[in-house]
Write a protein that holds these residues in place. Structure first.
Motif, PDB file in Angstrom:
ATOM      1  N   ILE A  20       0.798  -1.446  -0.111  1.00  9.37           N
ATOM      2  CA  ILE A  20      -0.107   0.166  -0.065  1.00  9.37           C
ATOM      3  C   ILE A  20       0.970   1.274   0.002  1.00  9.37           C
ATOM      4  CG2 ILE A  20      -0.189   0.231   2.501  1.00  9.37           C
ATOM      5  CD1 ILE A  20      -3.278   0.797   1.826  1.00  9.37           C
ATOM      6  N   PHE A  21       0.305   2.219  -0.619  1.00 14.56           N
ATOM      7  CA  PHE A  21       1.259   3.596  -0.521  1.00 14.56           C
ATOM      8  C   PHE A  21       0.451   4.699   0.182  1.00 14.56           C
ATOM      9  CE2 PHE A  21       2.344   0.683  -3.965  1.00 14.56           C
ATOM     10  CZ  PHE A  21       3.632   0.962  -3.975  1.00 14.56           C
ATOM     11  N   THR A  22       1.207   5.709   0.451  1.00 16.10           N
ATOM     12  CA  THR A  22       0.710   6.873   1.212  1.00 16.10           C
ATOM     13  C   THR A  22      -0.674   7.469   0.769  1.00 16.10           C
ATOM     14  OG1 THR A  22       2.871   7.533   1.698  1.00 16.10           O
ATOM     15  CG2 THR A  22       1.284   9.136   2.285  1.00 16.10           C
ATOM     16  N   GLY A  23      -1.797   7.620   1.575  1.00 16.27           N
ATOM     17  CA  GLY A  23      -2.999   8.136   1.095  1.00 16.27           C
ATOM     18  C   GLY A  23      -4.026   7.052   0.444  1.00 16.27           C
ATOM     19  N   ALA A  24      -3.308   5.879   0.093  1.00 16.57           N
ATOM     20  CA  ALA A  24      -4.356   4.799  -0.630  1.00 16.57           C
ATOM     21  C   ALA A  24      -5.390   4.258   0.517  1.00 16.57           C
ATOM     22  CB  ALA A  24      -3.682   3.702  -1.004  1.00 16.57           C
ATOM     23  N   ALA A  25      -6.510   4.068   0.129  1.00 20.22           N
ATOM     24  CA  ALA A  25      -7.443   3.412   0.951  1.00 20.22           C
ATOM     25  C   ALA A  25      -7.356   2.138   1.522  1.00 20.22           C
ATOM     26  CB  ALA A  25      -9.056   3.188   0.208  1.00 20.22           C
ATOM     27  N   MET A  26      -7.346   1.784   2.854  1.00 24.34           N
ATOM     28  CA  MET A  26      -7.038   0.747   3.217  1.00 24.34           C
ATOM     29  C   MET A  26      -8.063  -0.298   2.685  1.00 24.34           C
ATOM     30  SD  MET A  26      -4.553   0.836   5.785  1.00 24.34           S
ATOM     31  CE  MET A  26      -4.765  -0.316   6.992  1.00 24.34           C
ATOM     32  N   PRO A  27      -7.595  -1.880   2.515  1.00 23.44           N
ATOM     33  CA  PRO A  27      -8.606  -2.648   1.960  1.00 23.44           C
ATOM     34  C   PRO A  27      -9.459  -2.929   3.473  1.00 23.44           C
ATOM     35  CG  PRO A  27      -6.166  -3.662   2.348  1.00 23.44           C
ATOM     36  CD  PRO A  27      -6.224  -2.051   2.709  1.00 23.44           C
ATOM     37  N   VAL A  28     -10.845  -3.609   3.065  1.00 18.66           N
ATOM     38  CA  VAL A  28     -11.709  -4.273   4.208  1.00 18.66           C
ATOM     39  C   VAL A  28     -10.953  -5.270   4.894  1.00 18.66           C
ATOM     40  CG1 VAL A  28     -13.619  -5.037   4.746  1.00 18.66           C
ATOM     41  CG2 VAL A  28     -13.501  -3.163   3.049  1.00 18.66           C
ATOM     42  N   GLY A  29     -10.802  -5.102   6.213  1.00 16.96           N
ATOM     43  CA  GLY A  29     -10.153  -6.104   6.986  1.00 16.96           C
ATOM     44  C   GLY A  29      -8.765  -5.559   7.503  1.00 16.96           C
ATOM     45  N   ALA A  30      -7.908  -4.756   6.890  1.00 14.73           N
ATOM     46  CA  ALA A  30      -6.981  -4.361   7.438  1.00 14.73           C
ATOM     47  C   ALA A  30      -6.998  -3.374   8.541  1.00 14.73           C
ATOM     48  CB  ALA A  30      -6.022  -3.831   6.182  1.00 14.73           C
ATOM     49  N   ASP A  31      -6.164  -3.316   9.635  1.00 16.50           N
ATOM     50  CA  ASP A  31      -6.246  -2.420  10.650  1.00 16.50           C
ATOM     51  C   ASP A  31      -5.004  -1.856  11.033  1.00 16.50           C
ATOM     52  OD1 ASP A  31      -5.184  -4.670  11.768  1.00 16.50           O
ATOM     53  OD2 ASP A  31      -6.624  -4.554  13.555  1.00 16.50           O
ATOM     54  N   ALA A  32      -3.896  -1.924  10.179  1.00 15.83           N
ATOM     55  CA  ALA A  32      -2.645  -1.224  10.519  1.00 15.83           C
ATOM     56  C   ALA A  32      -1.738  -1.521   9.404  1.00 15.83           C
ATOM     57  CB  ALA A  32      -2.021  -1.918  11.818  1.00 15.83           C
ATOM     58  N   VAL A  33      -0.717  -0.426   9.346  1.00 15.02           N
ATOM     59  CA  VAL A  33       0.329  -0.559   8.274  1.00 15.02           C
ATOM     60  C   VAL A  33       1.598  -0.682   8.933  1.00 15.02           C
ATOM     61  CG1 VAL A  33       1.438   0.740   6.164  1.00 15.02           C
ATOM     62  CG2 VAL A  33      -1.354   1.108   7.062  1.00 15.02           C
ATOM     63  N   VAL A  34       2.369  -1.567   8.231  1.00 17.35           N
ATOM     64  CA  VAL A  34       3.763  -1.879   8.594  1.00 17.35           C
ATOM     65  C   VAL A  34       4.543  -0.991   7.783  1.00 17.35           C
ATOM     66  CG1 VAL A  34       5.787  -3.459   8.708  1.00 17.35           C
ATOM     67  CG2 VAL A  34       3.456  -4.146   9.345  1.00 17.35           C
ATOM     68  N   PRO A  35       5.433  -0.167   8.126  1.00 17.31           N
ATOM     69  CA  PRO A  35       6.302   0.672   7.081  1.00 17.31           C
ATOM     70  C   PRO A  35       7.093   0.036   6.314  1.00 17.31           C
ATOM     71  CG  PRO A  35       6.561   1.504   9.314  1.00 17.31           C
ATOM     72  CD  PRO A  35       5.777   0.175   9.490  1.00 17.31           C
ATOM     73  N   GLN A  36       7.502   0.355   5.196  1.00 13.01           N
ATOM     74  CA  GLN A  36       8.170  -0.571   4.116  1.00 13.01           C
ATOM     75  C   GLN A  36       9.581  -0.573   4.536  1.00 13.01           C
ATOM     76  OE1 GLN A  36       7.697   1.489   0.390  1.00 13.01           O
ATOM     77  NE2 GLN A  36       9.654   2.902   0.667  1.00 13.01           N
ATOM     78  N   GLU A  37      10.003   0.324   5.356  1.00 10.80           N
ATOM     79  CA  GLU A  37      11.400   0.369   5.954  1.00 10.80           C
ATOM     80  C   GLU A  37      11.512  -0.868   6.980  1.00 10.80           C
ATOM     81  OE1 GLU A  37      10.505   4.331   4.694  1.00 10.80           O
ATOM     82  OE2 GLU A  37       9.464   3.016   6.177  1.00 10.80           O
ATOM     83  N   ALA A  38      10.518  -1.132   7.525  1.00  7.85           N
ATOM     84  CA  ALA A  38      10.373  -2.246   8.471  1.00  7.85           C
ATOM     85  C   ALA A  38      10.104  -3.720   8.006  1.00  7.85           C
ATOM     86  CB  ALA A  38       9.655  -1.933   9.634  1.00  7.85           C
ATOM     87  N   ALA A  39      10.089  -3.882   6.637  1.00 10.50           N
ATOM     88  CA  ALA A  39       9.482  -5.058   6.271  1.00 10.50           C
ATOM     89  C   ALA A  39      10.545  -5.346   5.033  1.00 10.50           C
ATOM     90  CB  ALA A  39       8.110  -4.804   5.344  1.00 10.50           C
ATOM     91  N   LEU A  40      10.551  -6.683   4.849  1.00 12.93           N
ATOM     92  CA  LEU A  40      11.554  -7.417   3.774  1.00 12.93           C
ATOM     93  C   LEU A  40      10.711  -8.306   2.963  1.00 12.93           C
ATOM     94  CD1 LEU A  40      14.497  -7.820   2.885  1.00 12.93           C
ATOM     95  CD2 LEU A  40      14.275 -10.005   4.274  1.00 12.93           C
TER      96      LEU A  40
END
Ligand code: AMP
Ligand code: MG
Length: 427
Positions: free
Chosen positions: A116-136
């Motif tokens: 997901i990208f900044t400002g994009a609508a959250m998909p139904v069911g999702a409730d948090a975002v993990v920053p891309q810097e913290a993910a592999l």
């Protein structure tokens, strides 16, 4: 002789007011008396956002809808369900969709993540975002150790603005950020007051146009340039600028024709008591003087009157350009802004250390052309060495006005009132 527009407590006071008062008014009384007379006159028009800069808002604006209209991501990363987070070790989720700003995703099932990208609508069911810097990212899967709380890095529906929220108040001067705020709420047009129309009459037989020869005893007309420019900084219209001969007839004629077209008439010069000063007499024949002379230096001859049945306001400024400049900034500006519908004139008074001495008290309130050097950590106020009211050099040098009340002396380092010119639209 009528006093119906003034709050008079007794016959004597009324008689004195009808002539503008034989007494010199103190600064506060004059300003309060002037502002009491400011009435909103301008009609209202609805204009496109791009045409609203510097205009005054004529009605409050409420947000028509929630912004953002649905939960959205606060950053670039992966939308997840916090229920899927693993207690120990990394969480591994299958990336099943990619949601860019402006697009819509599908629902997020158990064990899934959405790129997901900044400002994009959250998909139904999702409730948090993990920053891309913290993910592999590894192929179709994303690995991370982060343990975001529910709603972390999610911008909630209506978190910037909620439907019905008051975002702009009536009487606000519209600045770039206000216009953008309206745009961010989806508002395309705003109701604003029509700019005031002001006629300027510069009196003086001695006045000559810059560029022309200057015969002995004559003066280049600087008020003709000063006052219209000050009016324009307020976003108002200068209808006419007329030079008026020093006769009662010419002064009355000029005022009479200005009355037919202007919301406000301004004059410069001719307002003292000399035989060649006809402004007061012309006013008396066409209307009523409400203020004449203020206990200030410079700017003592300041005059306020109402002309004709329509009670067109007339502001009489002194002829000396520095006096005219200060009278405009301190009196005309707040009066005109209030007539224009503006609630707060934004003038700022700071208390700063004097970088000068003022050993002899003055009987009049002093408005001195002053400067604060923005690089001085102590913000000391210094004065222009020559404070004469005919030479504009002091006003051009200054970035503020130092105010010294009647009867006061100052030692270096004492606090002095300083009005930044920038707070009076004079950058
Ligand atoms: P007055 O108030 O008419 O006696 O003018 C006071 C002084 O201001 C005189 O020295 C005038 O020549 C000067 N003065 C008046 N009007 C202007 C103007 N428009 N531009 C520059 N100086 C002016
Ligand atoms: Mg004159």
């Amino acid at each position: 002789m009528s006093c119906n527009v003034m709050a008079c407590s007794g016959t004597e006071a009324c008689a004195s007011l009808a002539d503008g008062g034989s007494d010199v008014l103190d600064f506060e009384t004059a300003r309060a008396r002037l502002l009491e007379q400011a009435r909103e006159t301008a009609s209202i028009e609805r204009v496109r956002l791009q045409d609203t800069l510097g205009r005054v808002l004529a009605a409050p604006v409420d947000a028509p809808c929630d912004i953002p209209p649905n939960p959205s991501s606060a950053l670039d990363g992966y939308a997840i369900r916090t229920a899927d987070l693993s207690a120990g070790g990394p969480t591994v989720l299958r990336v099943t969709q990619r949601i860019t700003a402006g697009s819509r995703g599908g629902g997020l099932a158990r064990g899934e993540a959405a790129r997901i990208f900044t400002g994009a609508a959250m998909p139904v069911g999702a409730d948090a975002v993990v920053p891309q810097e913290a993910a592999l990212r590894k192929g179709d899967f994303v690995h991370f150790h982060a343990h975001p709380a529910p709603l972390e890095d999610v911008r909630q529906k209506g978190c910037d603005l909620f439907a019905g929220e008051r975002i702009l108040h009536q009487g606000r001067l519209l600045r770039p950020q206000d216009i953008a705020l309206a745009a961010s709420a989806g508002v395309a047009t705003l109701p604003v007051y029509r700019p005031l129309r002001i006629a300027l009459l510069c009196t003086g037989n001695e006045l000559r146009e810059p560029g022309d020869l200057l015969p002995e005893g004559c003066t280049y007309d600087s008020n003709r340039y000063l006052i219209p420019a000050q009016i324009k900084t307020l976003g108002m219209d200068v209808l006419a600028v007329e030079r008026v001969e020093d006769t009662l007839e010419a002064t009355m004629d000029a005022m009479s024709s200005a009355m037919t077209m202007a919301d406000v008439i301004m004059t410069t010069g001719g307002v003292s008591v000399g035989e060649e000063d006809h402004v007061r007499e012309a006013i008396k024949r066409l209307g009523q003087i409400h203020i004449w002379r203020v206990n200030m230096k410079p700017g003592k001859p300041f005059t306020f009157a109402m002309l004709g049945e329509a009670r067109t306001p007339l502001i009489g400024l002194p002829g000396n350009p520095v006096s005219a400049f200060l009278n405009f900034a301190l009196f005309a500006r707040p009066f005109l802004l209030r007539m224009q519908g503006m609630v707060d004139d934004c003038q700022l008074t700071l208390s700063l250390p004097a970088g000068f001495v003022w050993p002899t008290p003055s009987k009049r309130r002093e408005f001195l052309r002053a400067r604060v050097d923005p690089c001085d950590p102590l913000r000391r106020v210094s004065l222009y060495p020559h404070q004469g009211s005919s030479a504009l050099k002091s006003a051009s040098w200054a970035n503020g006005i130092a105010v010294i009340p009647e009867g006061q002396t100052l030692s270096e380092g004492d606090c002095v009132e300083f009005i930044p010119l920038s707070s009076m639209n004079l950058f």
